[in-house]
Motif scaffolding. Sequence first.
Motif, PDB file in Angstrom:
ATOM      1  N   PRO A   1       0.813  -1.227   0.000  1.00 22.88           N
ATOM      2  CA  PRO A   1       0.000   0.000   0.000  1.00 22.88           C
ATOM      3  C   PRO A   1       0.843   1.273   0.000  1.00 22.88           C
ATOM      4  CG  PRO A   1      -0.865  -1.582   1.577  1.00 22.88           C
ATOM      5  CD  PRO A   1       0.448  -2.121   1.116  1.00 22.88           C
TER       6      PRO A   1
ATOM      7  N   CYS B   1       1.648   2.254  -3.540  1.00 24.54           N
ATOM      8  CA  CYS B   1       0.512   2.885  -4.211  1.00 24.54           C
ATOM      9  C   CYS B   1       0.341   4.328  -3.722  1.00 24.54           C
ATOM     10  CB  CYS B   1      -0.755   2.083  -3.974  1.00 24.54           C
ATOM     11  SG  CYS B   1      -0.686   0.404  -4.626  1.00 24.54           S
ATOM     12  N   ALA B   2       0.455   4.512  -2.409  1.00 23.62           N
ATOM     13  CA  ALA B   2       0.299   5.855  -1.853  1.00 23.62           C
ATOM     14  C   ALA B   2       1.368   6.799  -2.392  1.00 23.62           C
ATOM     15  CB  ALA B   2       0.355   5.796  -0.332  1.00 23.62           C
TER      16      ALA B   2
ATOM     17  N   GLU C   1     -10.482   8.141  -3.885  1.00 23.40           N
ATOM     18  CA  GLU C   1      -9.131   7.761  -3.485  1.00 23.40           C
ATOM     19  C   GLU C   1      -9.010   6.249  -3.321  1.00 23.40           C
ATOM     20  OE1 GLU C   1      -6.734   9.957  -3.589  1.00 23.40           O
ATOM     21  OE2 GLU C   1      -8.227  11.478  -4.103  1.00 23.40           O
TER      22      GLU C   1
ATOM     23  N   ARG D   1      -6.269   3.943  -5.445  1.00 29.45           N
ATOM     24  CA  ARG D   1      -5.297   3.022  -4.838  1.00 29.45           C
ATOM     25  C   ARG D   1      -5.457   1.609  -5.406  1.00 29.45           C
ATOM     26  NH1 ARG D   1      -6.664   6.183  -0.231  1.00 29.45           N
ATOM     27  NH2 ARG D   1      -8.163   4.610   0.490  1.00 29.45           N
TER      28      ARG D   1
END
Length: 481
Positions: A18, A21-22, A345, A349
């Motif tokens: 994650p 992706c962020a 959002e 993601r």
Amino acid sequence: MTTSKPTFFENAEKTIDPALCAASLRDTKRAVYWLDSPLRPGIREPLRASVTADLLVVGGGYTGLWTALQAKERNPETDVVLLEAGWVGSEASGRNGGFCEASLVHGESNGEQHLPKENARLTELGNENLAELIETIERYGIECDLYREGALAVATEPHQDAWLREEADGEDTVYLDREETSKMIKSDAFISGAWSRGDTVLVNPAKLAWGLLAACEKLGVRIFEQSKVTEIEENGGKIVAKTAIGQVVASKVALATNVFPSLLKRNALMTVPVYDYVLVTEPLTEAQREAIGWETLHGLVDLNNRFHYSRPIVDENGDFRILYGGFDAIYRFGGKVNPEYYDSETTYRKLAAHFFATFPELQDLKFSHAWGGAIDSCSRFFAFFDLAYKGKVAYCAGFTGLGVGASRFGAKVMLDLLEGKDNELTNLEMVKKKPLPFPPEPAAWIGVKMMTTALARADRRGGERGLFLKTMDAVGMGFDS
């Protein structure tokens, strides 16, 4: 019973970091790549008076622009006015992925399900429409970055390979095994592919809208922006369309508002807005480009019910970018078009995770733009038509994401209807028959949620459609991407 297992993309959401992706989205503009351009034309003034016209077109997206242009081509003396509530091309026509397909019925299988008697002819008409669309682009010199290399459909799940083999005919659509697919685009995610070159072109959708705008004005169409039509009524044999500070008195009216509420109240439940989301990468380096191939400028789609679409972009500097969108198609309770829903959002993601799982060699890449928009979906997933006020007002909507090409055909049909023509197009079952309306809330929201859940389950079960999907197919509200 077929075993249920997570799909490739569901696994991606669990396995891709994650934080990666962020980081890829941290500096991303929440803006439409196509519209974020110095080439965007200046504003057109709003309508501030009462004017007359032979034909009023309501809506400045593709459907409205094609209607105005073809009306002037048919008869240059026709006085045409176009009113746009916002800015020309700023909604679905400027927010899509730029896939311009020949299909008028959202794919062969969907057309066969809904209109089996004329599906073959609609395929021919769709091919003719795409050829005429390309000819028009060339004739008016519209610079819209037209790529003619078609689209590559890929299997990401084992059961989808059989579908590709069945679709391929060795001529218009060529089957590619894993090795052959990797020569076109390198990804371990792709089991096989089918390359179809003749039924899809790629465009810069905003440039196409702006080019149509310029062509319309060159032929004498008067275009007003920031001029939302609030109501229409018949008065003295004419149709009066009112805005906040002006009005148009017209002999004929073409309503091209698509996802926005119809000015014909009887069509209020015929469409719902579904929100779709897109990412665009920063330019790839030479090493990144070499890592994935993609030398041919073709589109890319997978065969999941929750499908992705992707395509190359060669930007104004000659750099290569990738557009990547789809998967989530979100319906919001209440069925209203709301710009607050134009960003998600959570979906961004997800898309980033799917992208990096598909192309692990590109995990250093960042996304420059992310955006969403509303799609006008109807229950049969392709356009429907209406005629009101004793033939003076025509309406077309419901393209469900395939309007880049089909909107031109829809505009042609609307003009034929307004002219009172009794011809092949006006007698099509597609034109005469309407889809089932959506139920009012909360039934619409519940139904869409059940459909989404069932489609995801089918992807996990080797494409096997469960009882709910089979029931929806039987009543004419099923969807097979």
